[in-house]
Motif scaffolding. Sequence first.
Motif, PDB file in Angstrom:
ATOM      1  N   MET A  46       0.846  -1.357   0.053  1.00  0.00           N
ATOM      2  CA  MET A  46      -0.091   0.074   0.082  1.00  0.00           C
ATOM      3  C   MET A  46       0.898   1.102  -0.299  1.00  0.00           C
ATOM      4  O   MET A  46       0.706   2.204  -0.806  1.00  0.00           O
ATOM      5  CB  MET A  46      -0.998   0.062   1.266  1.00  0.00           C
ATOM      6  CG  MET A  46      -2.062   1.316   1.296  1.00  0.00           C
ATOM      7  SD  MET A  46      -2.627   1.328   2.955  1.00  0.00           S
ATOM      8  CE  MET A  46      -1.218   1.831   3.759  1.00  0.00           C
ATOM      9  N   LEU A  47       1.888   1.179   0.917  1.00  0.00           N
ATOM     10  CA  LEU A  47       2.862   2.412   0.766  1.00  0.00           C
ATOM     11  C   LEU A  47       3.574   2.620  -0.647  1.00  0.00           C
ATOM     12  O   LEU A  47       3.769   3.647  -0.934  1.00  0.00           O
ATOM     13  CB  LEU A  47       3.778   2.201   2.058  1.00  0.00           C
ATOM     14  CG  LEU A  47       3.293   2.105   3.519  1.00  0.00           C
ATOM     15  CD1 LEU A  47       4.560   1.914   4.320  1.00  0.00           C
ATOM     16  CD2 LEU A  47       2.617   3.570   3.654  1.00  0.00           C
ATOM     17  N   ASN A  48       3.938   1.401  -1.056  1.00  0.00           N
ATOM     18  CA  ASN A  48       4.482   1.369  -2.551  1.00  0.00           C
ATOM     19  C   ASN A  48       3.525   2.129  -3.563  1.00  0.00           C
ATOM     20  O   ASN A  48       3.963   3.043  -4.147  1.00  0.00           O
ATOM     21  CB  ASN A  48       5.062   0.051  -2.819  1.00  0.00           C
ATOM     22  CG  ASN A  48       5.315   0.071  -4.394  1.00  0.00           C
ATOM     23  OD1 ASN A  48       4.575  -0.375  -5.162  1.00  0.00           O
ATOM     24  ND2 ASN A  48       6.457   0.291  -4.538  1.00  0.00           N
ATOM     25  N   SER A  49       2.162   1.937  -3.398  1.00  0.00           N
ATOM     26  CA  SER A  49       1.454   2.348  -4.377  1.00  0.00           C
ATOM     27  C   SER A  49       0.923   3.742  -3.954  1.00  0.00           C
ATOM     28  O   SER A  49       0.742   4.584  -4.939  1.00  0.00           O
ATOM     29  CB  SER A  49       0.022   1.422  -4.337  1.00  0.00           C
ATOM     30  OG  SER A  49       0.522   0.227  -4.983  1.00  0.00           O
ATOM     31  N   LEU A  50       1.035   4.203  -2.695  1.00  0.00           N
ATOM     32  CA  LEU A  50       0.655   5.524  -2.241  1.00  0.00           C
ATOM     33  C   LEU A  50       1.843   6.368  -2.945  1.00  0.00           C
ATOM     34  O   LEU A  50       1.524   7.540  -3.431  1.00  0.00           O
ATOM     35  CB  LEU A  50       0.593   5.459  -0.803  1.00  0.00           C
ATOM     36  CG  LEU A  50       0.082   7.070  -0.237  1.00  0.00           C
ATOM     37  CD1 LEU A  50      -0.979   7.345  -0.652  1.00  0.00           C
ATOM     38  CD2 LEU A  50       0.223   7.018   1.256  1.00  0.00           C
ATOM     39  N   LEU A  78      15.695   8.632 -10.771  1.00  0.00           N
ATOM     40  CA  LEU A  78      15.289   8.438  -9.332  1.00  0.00           C
ATOM     41  C   LEU A  78      15.067   6.946  -9.100  1.00  0.00           C
ATOM     42  O   LEU A  78      15.154   6.299  -8.231  1.00  0.00           O
ATOM     43  CB  LEU A  78      13.899   9.106  -9.143  1.00  0.00           C
ATOM     44  CG  LEU A  78      14.043  10.903  -8.947  1.00  0.00           C
ATOM     45  CD1 LEU A  78      12.693  11.342  -8.870  1.00  0.00           C
ATOM     46  CD2 LEU A  78      15.177  11.253  -7.879  1.00  0.00           C
ATOM     47  N   ASN A  79      14.568   6.469 -10.311  1.00  0.00           N
ATOM     48  CA  ASN A  79      14.173   4.857 -10.300  1.00  0.00           C
ATOM     49  C   ASN A  79      15.610   4.104 -10.076  1.00  0.00           C
ATOM     50  O   ASN A  79      15.560   3.122  -9.030  1.00  0.00           O
ATOM     51  CB  ASN A  79      13.670   4.616 -11.697  1.00  0.00           C
ATOM     52  CG  ASN A  79      12.379   3.831 -11.262  1.00  0.00           C
ATOM     53  OD1 ASN A  79      11.907   3.389 -10.464  1.00  0.00           O
ATOM     54  ND2 ASN A  79      11.639   3.792 -12.532  1.00  0.00           N
ATOM     55  N   LEU A  80      16.259   4.561 -10.819  1.00  0.00           N
ATOM     56  CA  LEU A  80      17.673   3.846 -10.600  1.00  0.00           C
ATOM     57  C   LEU A  80      18.494   3.870  -9.339  1.00  0.00           C
ATOM     58  O   LEU A  80      18.729   3.048  -8.910  1.00  0.00           O
ATOM     59  CB  LEU A  80      18.869   4.381 -11.850  1.00  0.00           C
ATOM     60  CG  LEU A  80      20.435   3.587 -12.015  1.00  0.00           C
ATOM     61  CD1 LEU A  80      19.610   1.986 -12.454  1.00  0.00           C
ATOM     62  CD2 LEU A  80      20.756   4.290 -13.005  1.00  0.00           C
ATOM     63  N   GLY A  81      18.286   5.133  -8.815  1.00  0.00           N
ATOM     64  CA  GLY A  81      18.867   5.350  -7.515  1.00  0.00           C
ATOM     65  C   GLY A  81      18.036   4.326  -6.558  1.00  0.00           C
ATOM     66  O   GLY A  81      18.600   3.859  -5.601  1.00  0.00           O
ATOM     67  N   SER A  82      16.668   4.437  -6.522  1.00  0.00           N
ATOM     68  CA  SER A  82      15.967   3.713  -5.747  1.00  0.00           C
ATOM     69  C   SER A  82      16.317   2.298  -5.562  1.00  0.00           C
ATOM     70  O   SER A  82      16.214   1.494  -4.568  1.00  0.00           O
ATOM     71  CB  SER A  82      14.486   4.132  -5.900  1.00  0.00           C
ATOM     72  OG  SER A  82      14.215   5.401  -5.787  1.00  0.00           O
ATOM     73  N   TYR A  95      13.445  -2.276   3.469  1.00  0.00           N
ATOM     74  CA  TYR A  95      12.820  -2.750   2.172  1.00  0.00           C
ATOM     75  C   TYR A  95      11.484  -1.979   2.050  1.00  0.00           C
ATOM     76  O   TYR A  95      11.043  -1.711   0.963  1.00  0.00           O
ATOM     77  CB  TYR A  95      12.288  -4.237   2.549  1.00  0.00           C
ATOM     78  CG  TYR A  95      11.896  -4.898   1.209  1.00  0.00           C
ATOM     79  CD1 TYR A  95      12.709  -5.490   0.464  1.00  0.00           C
ATOM     80  CD2 TYR A  95      10.428  -4.952   0.915  1.00  0.00           C
ATOM     81  CE1 TYR A  95      12.127  -6.208  -0.976  1.00  0.00           C
ATOM     82  CE2 TYR A  95       9.850  -5.545  -0.250  1.00  0.00           C
ATOM     83  CZ  TYR A  95      10.784  -6.229  -0.941  1.00  0.00           C
ATOM     84  OH  TYR A  95      10.359  -6.553  -2.323  1.00  0.00           O
ATOM     85  N   VAL A  96      10.773  -1.412   3.222  1.00  0.00           N
ATOM     86  CA  VAL A  96       9.781  -0.878   3.094  1.00  0.00           C
ATOM     87  C   VAL A  96       9.902   0.565   2.641  1.00  0.00           C
ATOM     88  O   VAL A  96       9.415   1.029   1.737  1.00  0.00           O
ATOM     89  CB  VAL A  96       9.019  -0.572   4.559  1.00  0.00           C
ATOM     90  CG1 VAL A  96       7.900   0.161   4.471  1.00  0.00           C
ATOM     91  CG2 VAL A  96       8.751  -2.110   4.930  1.00  0.00           C
ATOM     92  N   ILE A  97      10.969   1.163   2.939  1.00  0.00           N
ATOM     93  CA  ILE A  97      11.421   2.817   2.653  1.00  0.00           C
ATOM     94  C   ILE A  97      11.771   2.538   1.239  1.00  0.00           C
ATOM     95  O   ILE A  97      11.221   3.272   0.481  1.00  0.00           O
ATOM     96  CB  ILE A  97      12.606   3.198   3.525  1.00  0.00           C
ATOM     97  CG1 ILE A  97      11.961   3.314   4.998  1.00  0.00           C
ATOM     98  CG2 ILE A  97      13.145   4.629   3.072  1.00  0.00           C
ATOM     99  CD1 ILE A  97      13.419   3.449   5.955  1.00  0.00           C
ATOM    100  N   PHE A  98      12.716   1.956   0.758  1.00  0.00           N
ATOM    101  CA  PHE A  98      13.191   1.788  -0.560  1.00  0.00           C
ATOM    102  C   PHE A  98      12.146   1.246  -1.544  1.00  0.00           C
ATOM    103  O   PHE A  98      12.271   1.973  -2.704  1.00  0.00           O
ATOM    104  CB  PHE A  98      14.311   0.991  -0.833  1.00  0.00           C
ATOM    105  CG  PHE A  98      15.588   1.617   0.051  1.00  0.00           C
ATOM    106  CD1 PHE A  98      15.876   2.869   0.478  1.00  0.00           C
ATOM    107  CD2 PHE A  98      16.601   0.568   0.750  1.00  0.00           C
ATOM    108  CE1 PHE A  98      16.881   3.229   1.222  1.00  0.00           C
ATOM    109  CE2 PHE A  98      17.297   1.011   1.475  1.00  0.00           C
ATOM    110  CZ  PHE A  98      17.702   2.113   1.640  1.00  0.00           C
ATOM    111  N   LEU A  99      11.278   0.602  -1.237  1.00  0.00           N
ATOM    112  CA  LEU A  99      10.041   0.124  -1.967  1.00  0.00           C
ATOM    113  C   LEU A  99       9.208   1.295  -2.599  1.00  0.00           C
ATOM    114  O   LEU A  99       8.752   1.509  -3.702  1.00  0.00           O
ATOM    115  CB  LEU A  99       9.558  -1.028  -1.707  1.00  0.00           C
ATOM    116  CG  LEU A  99       8.439  -1.788  -2.633  1.00  0.00           C
ATOM    117  CD1 LEU A  99       9.272  -2.338  -3.651  1.00  0.00           C
ATOM    118  CD2 LEU A  99       7.559  -2.846  -1.741  1.00  0.00           C
TER     119      LEU A  99
END
Length: 386
Positions: A46-50, A78-82, A95-99
């Motif tokens: 959900m956090l990823n989608s939010l 930004l995608n590559l950095g994440s 995992y939560v933060i970076f996702l």
Amino acid sequence: MPKQVWLLIIGTLINTIGNSFLWPLNSIYIHDHLGKSLTVAGVVLMLNSLAGVFGNLVGGFLFDKLGGYKAILIGVVLNLGSISLLTFWHDWPQYVIFLAMLGFSGGIVYPALYAIAGSAWPEGGRKAFNSIFLANNVGVAIGPALAGIIADFQFEYVFYANLTFYALFLILVVTAFKRFDTNQVTTKSIANEARDREKGPILAIAILSISLIICWLSYSQWSATISSYTQGLGMSLSQYSLLWTINGFLIVAVQPIIKPLITRWEKKIKHQLVLGLVLMSASFGVVYFAQDFKMFVAAMVILTFGEVFFTPVIPLIANKLAPQGQQGFYQGLVNSASTVGRMIGPVLGGFMVDMYGMQVLMLFLAIFILVAIIPCLVYDRALKDA
């Protein structure tokens, strides 16, 4: 087909292959490798989608203000950095933060891709958006198939594969997308310019978004609750990933089959939307009874037929409704609505499975997705009343 659209197709394919290495396995990784419940896994997704919702809106805004190339470049960097951070630190809670970061950056890219497609090939109509849709799903076919094999061998390598494809996409954007000049590709008709001052289009998109939220709330169960459910039934990761391979390749394979009906319904957009939702509903009915791989294949085939009728029509509607200079914003809105559905879906699905079981969830979804037909039938009344 314009050269720009071909470049978009190649870029979408590379980006989706990279992205689809990870998203079908997120729930499994959180549940089986990190030891969290399906409800917790749902909250993480959900956090990823939010974050993706905000990314969609930012991506649409950047397209309208900076143009397609800069919007996509910002998203890809930004995608590559994440994904780089996620590749080297994927324990709990990193995992939560970076996702979530990956969700935001990934959300920036897609509204710009669809907005460029509509601008670069306005006379293509549904074909322009269907080409991006097809490229996306070929990527979905290839990515999970490779991911399942890699994950069965060593899950850690899934992150490295994801990183590699994002790097390839960045190279393509820098070398080829810079030529895009989306701000001068098309002009709107006088009728559309007059509509700029009306509230009808935005209200129509808002109504249609209800259908999108319900649709993707349901669809997201395939990468959330259903993925873990298949593991409980004894299916391997490679078998589960094969379902997505079937989905991706079937989307391409059925195009000649559905073409006569699509041509006949070219101006009957609502017919395509309704048929798509009915078929998606039926697929969850099959999952209700599924106990082996063959039944899940049957459900995926039905879901795929529903998807090919429903999904490509949405960016087409957004492009037609968008006032001049707001194509990116409108694509961002419909992408955000879809992402909201994917945000709510894993949480709701995980909670219902934990409390009531998978069969109750599937029965609920089979009925609930039919409700999404109503907004599809009435969204254009906002245009007539405006």
